[in-house]
Design an enzyme around this catalytic site. Structure first.
Site, mmCIF file in Angstrom:
data_model
loop_
_atom_site.group_PDB
_atom_site.id
_atom_site.type_symbol
_atom_site.label_atom_id
_atom_site.label_comp_id
_atom_site.label_asym_id
_atom_site.label_seq_id
_atom_site.Cartn_x
_atom_site.Cartn_y
_atom_site.Cartn_z
ATOM 1 N N ARG A 150 0.820 -1.215 0.000
ATOM 2 C CA ARG A 150 0.000 0.000 0.000
ATOM 3 C C ARG A 150 0.856 1.268 0.000
ATOM 4 O O ARG A 150 0.564 2.205 -0.748
ATOM 5 C CB ARG A 150 -0.993 -0.006 1.157
ATOM 6 C CG ARG A 150 -0.347 -0.074 2.530
ATOM 7 C CD ARG A 150 -1.320 0.361 3.617
ATOM 8 N NE ARG A 150 -2.487 -0.502 3.700
ATOM 9 C CZ ARG A 150 -3.651 -0.115 4.205
ATOM 10 N NH1 ARG A 150 -3.812 1.125 4.664
ATOM 11 N NH2 ARG A 150 -4.660 -0.953 4.275
ATOM 12 N N THR A 151 1.906 1.302 0.799
ATOM 13 C CA THR A 151 2.768 2.491 0.824
ATOM 14 C C THR A 151 3.495 2.642 -0.514
ATOM 15 O O THR A 151 3.605 3.734 -1.067
ATOM 16 C CB THR A 151 3.779 2.391 1.979
ATOM 17 O OG1 THR A 151 3.063 2.262 3.202
ATOM 18 C CG2 THR A 151 4.661 3.628 2.053
ATOM 19 N N LYS A 202 21.367 -12.655 -3.371
ATOM 20 C CA LYS A 202 22.737 -13.068 -3.695
ATOM 21 C C LYS A 202 23.737 -12.432 -2.734
ATOM 22 O O LYS A 202 24.929 -12.500 -2.948
ATOM 23 C CB LYS A 202 23.091 -12.629 -5.114
ATOM 24 C CG LYS A 202 22.244 -13.236 -6.201
ATOM 25 C CD LYS A 202 22.796 -12.817 -7.562
ATOM 26 C CE LYS A 202 21.820 -13.127 -8.686
ATOM 27 N NZ LYS A 202 22.214 -12.486 -9.935
ATOM 28 N N ARG A 210 11.903 1.890 2.075
ATOM 29 C CA ARG A 210 11.347 1.235 3.260
ATOM 30 C C ARG A 210 12.371 0.205 3.708
ATOM 31 O O ARG A 210 12.838 -0.599 2.883
ATOM 32 C CB ARG A 210 10.015 0.555 2.888
ATOM 33 C CG ARG A 210 9.471 -0.486 3.857
ATOM 34 C CD ARG A 210 8.954 0.067 5.156
ATOM 35 N NE ARG A 210 7.871 1.005 5.017
ATOM 36 C CZ ARG A 210 6.592 0.754 5.332
ATOM 37 N NH1 ARG A 210 6.253 -0.427 5.800
ATOM 38 N NH2 ARG A 210 5.664 1.682 5.179
ATOM 39 N N HIS A 220 8.533 7.782 9.912
ATOM 40 C CA HIS A 220 7.728 7.570 8.711
ATOM 41 C C HIS A 220 7.126 8.943 8.388
ATOM 42 O O HIS A 220 5.930 9.175 8.558
ATOM 43 C CB HIS A 220 6.641 6.538 9.008
ATOM 44 C CG HIS A 220 5.935 6.010 7.794
ATOM 45 N ND1 HIS A 220 6.163 6.472 6.519
ATOM 46 C CD2 HIS A 220 4.990 5.046 7.661
ATOM 47 C CE1 HIS A 220 5.391 5.811 5.668
ATOM 48 N NE2 HIS A 220 4.672 4.946 6.331
#
Lengths: 316, 316, 316
Positions: free
Chosen positions: C54-55, C82, C104, C132
């Site tokens: 959603r963000t 990796k 994020r 945030h």
């Protein structure tokens, strides 16, 4: 028409009209730049709770060709993992400004439920065993355009072969094909037929060999191996011996008969023949037609109150 | 040129010409709006059966800057899970209207196979141990532009260090570098060299210390830890002691020498030095150049019969 | 302003100015075609090392509406597998031509670290328990616009309810709300409060019942079930009995009071009431406002030296 949840949402006139609009979209798709501004400013969200890259890409390509923005939400990579409910997901995406949801879900009826939680149009891209309406439209489009009888399947016989009971494709196809005048014969072992066929307007056959030489369309369904076990079928080998399309059976198809399959093909299970060696195969044409049909559906649902119209939005 | 499957598909003139076109693309990339309409209406599908976000994003960015539409198909999130064959995947996407496939696959030869199943152009974005042609082109571009000899690597010596045997990058680089006139020396333990080097036109060295002070380019390959086990190397530590780039070794590079790496870097394995502290490092420049090279390749393959031309499509 | 890492990067004037710019963006979002050329030619990369569809979609929609190109990098589907380092990932994407990173990450401070490795703007889209900032901006936007006092929350009391200690949303909200003049009361069991609140300028309450009838805003935080165990809370049931929003508690909210939640809602945990039945709920409005706020932030960071200006880029 506000949503497309089931083929039953469509009158026979609606079906004929969508097929005609798909002809128009096919013309657009044949251009050097297959893109029109018809849905500029609209957002189409693909919301897939069950994996189907091919169906998702078909809808997203259709949306892009009409200049809509695409938002992709795939459940496995999402906050569904956090226990977010279907309702919250839809309400949240809707609040971001979605005009149409294209929904694939393993539960029958999920797209219908979703209409309660959004003002956006909802298109069912396959829900459980229930319905897959754009598949039926693209199948009817493929059949009618090949037989050059654009508004009718009158006098045509279609054999649908496989696990009818658990197939949303079969349910949608049967409804559309019969309403366009076709005779549908279901070819399956008893365990793969619904318990009652009252009111379906179809006949049944328990051997592909009995019908293959007489029908106009052979429609092979994908066999899910896991269903095979659940249904306690004697064995996959026994199923294939009676119901798979083999080179021998394909050779018995009438000269004008078509072979269709919704994909993906399960080679060695329901398809033992290589479809590219069957002259009547229109399986890849189904995929191409899917783009045009989905453009027609998106435009029908979203283009109505657009500032652009069919005339200056699609033609131009 | 219809496909780009291997550097061997390219004449030396083709290589020089692609590098020159990349100069042009680099100029576009330097603009405030780095986008031209050259491939408007074309669709480029990334089909990745092996994970490589950086390579995929490089190709997709290149396609977007030429105004092509991008279709992304990543195998793990796809019906490959359902046992769909490579052929069915390609035929299905192709039927949706793809003009070029960018293919990454763990099997050598998969991109070649794919050309049988589609009319679209196929670009090999890495197949098994076989080839990674756009990597070699961007490497040659980076070297020639840094040395300001645009059409040749004549008189230059390039040391390629690492697991040559299992490296598609090495195979592609060796072919391109030698054809442009460079001398290539492979620096690796015997277990990491192909069993025969007949016809490769290269020399070998079994110690990085022996060559590092004398070469013009040090090209470090990524070491795969899993290969290290499979090859029954004595140990990662022993490998690193002889073949890793350490600060001490980097300090011995000539003043004009370049350091390249295809990425992603395996810090502490083949790269013990921090590349940002090596003055000759052009590793990030390789990434930047990768966009220009891939734009050149896409335009060469798809722009030819476009209604737009290089003149009015790319220049404008 | 070069980056947006924390609400503390913003002066109170900056905050007020971003909220005003979001009004402008909201007007754009209300148009038939909600798209302006303001960031044409710019590339915004979403780099998500923690799942939050959603963000991510909110930022990507914001970028698209300003005509920026979007590049999506999700860690699970990437070469992070990796062992590629955060630094290499950022440097590589940066070298492809990224103008802003939306990051994020589960580690506090990761976005700050990233600023060392790129010239692009970095926007913190949530880092560990730290910050945030765009969430706080959209929350302040939602509150001030509902109360029609555009530049201030003076005289308003906001109850933030839940696991304050581990919440980046709470940290960012407290800073912004108090600077705009609000009184913030934290409602939580002791285990969910930071060990010291010196200098936070807030009060606390240990029962939701004590405050719910007196506050202007009830801000419910999402409860993470895994935190509940780690914090050795007596039980989820006990927590819910004291701190969850029930229909009874919601009924005690003042007539003008607002209900906010950052989503996704954990029904049956912190939200026992159906928010759609709470008249003061603005939870979906928060989602809508999130697009406008993120457009304002992206434009502020990237639009400054664009050839387009607010005047001819956003207005037109």
């Amino acid at each position: 028409m506000k949503h497309l949840l089931s083929t039953r949402d469509l009158s026979t006139e609606d079906i004929v009209s969508l097929l005609a609009m798909a002809d128009h979209m096919a013309e657009i798709n044949s251009r050097a730049v297959p893109k029109v501004p018809a849905l500029r400013g609209r957002t189409v969200a693909s919301v897939f709770f069950e994996d189907s890259t091919r169906t998702r890409l078909s809808f997203e390509t259709a949306a892009t060709r009409l200049s809509a923005e695409v938002m992709t939400f795939i459940a496995s990579s999402s906050s569904v993992n956090k226990g977010e409910s279907l309702r919250d997901t839809i309400e949240t995406l809707s609040a971001m400004g979605v005009d149409a949801f294209v929904v694939r879900h393993k539960s029958s009826g999920a797209p219908q439920q979703i209409t309660q939680w959004t003002d956006a149009a909802v298109i069912n891209a396959g829900d459980g065993w229930h319905q897959h309406p754009t598949q039926a439209l693209l199948d009817a489009y493929t059949i009618t355009r090949n037989f050059k009888e654009l508004n009718s399947m009158q006098g045509r016989t279609v054999a649908i072969v496989g696990d009818i009971k658990h197939s949303r494709v079969a349910r949608s196809d049967i409804d559309v094909f019969t309403r366009l005048g076709a005779h549908v014969v279901l070819v399956a072992p008893t365990a793969f037929l619904p318990s009652s066929l009252d009111g379906w307007g179809v006949t049944t056959a328990d051997s592909l060999d009995d019908v293959i030489g007489a029908v106009d369309v052979v429609y092979m369904l994908r066999i899910q191996r896991e269903r095979m076990d659940a249904a306690q079928m004697p064995s996959l080998r026994e199923y294939s011996s009676l119901f798979a399309l083999t080179p021998e059976r394909a050779a018995r198809m009438q000269g004008h008969a078509l072979l269709l399959h919704p994909g993906p093909i399960n080679r060695g299970v329901e398809m033992i023949v290589d479809p590219s060696l069957v002259p009547g195969s229109r399986i890849l044409q189904q995929v191409t037609n899917g783009i045009s049909i989905r453009m027609a559906v998106l435009f029908s649902l979203l283009g109505g109150d657009a500032t652009t119209t069919l005339q200056n939005g699609v033609e131009a």
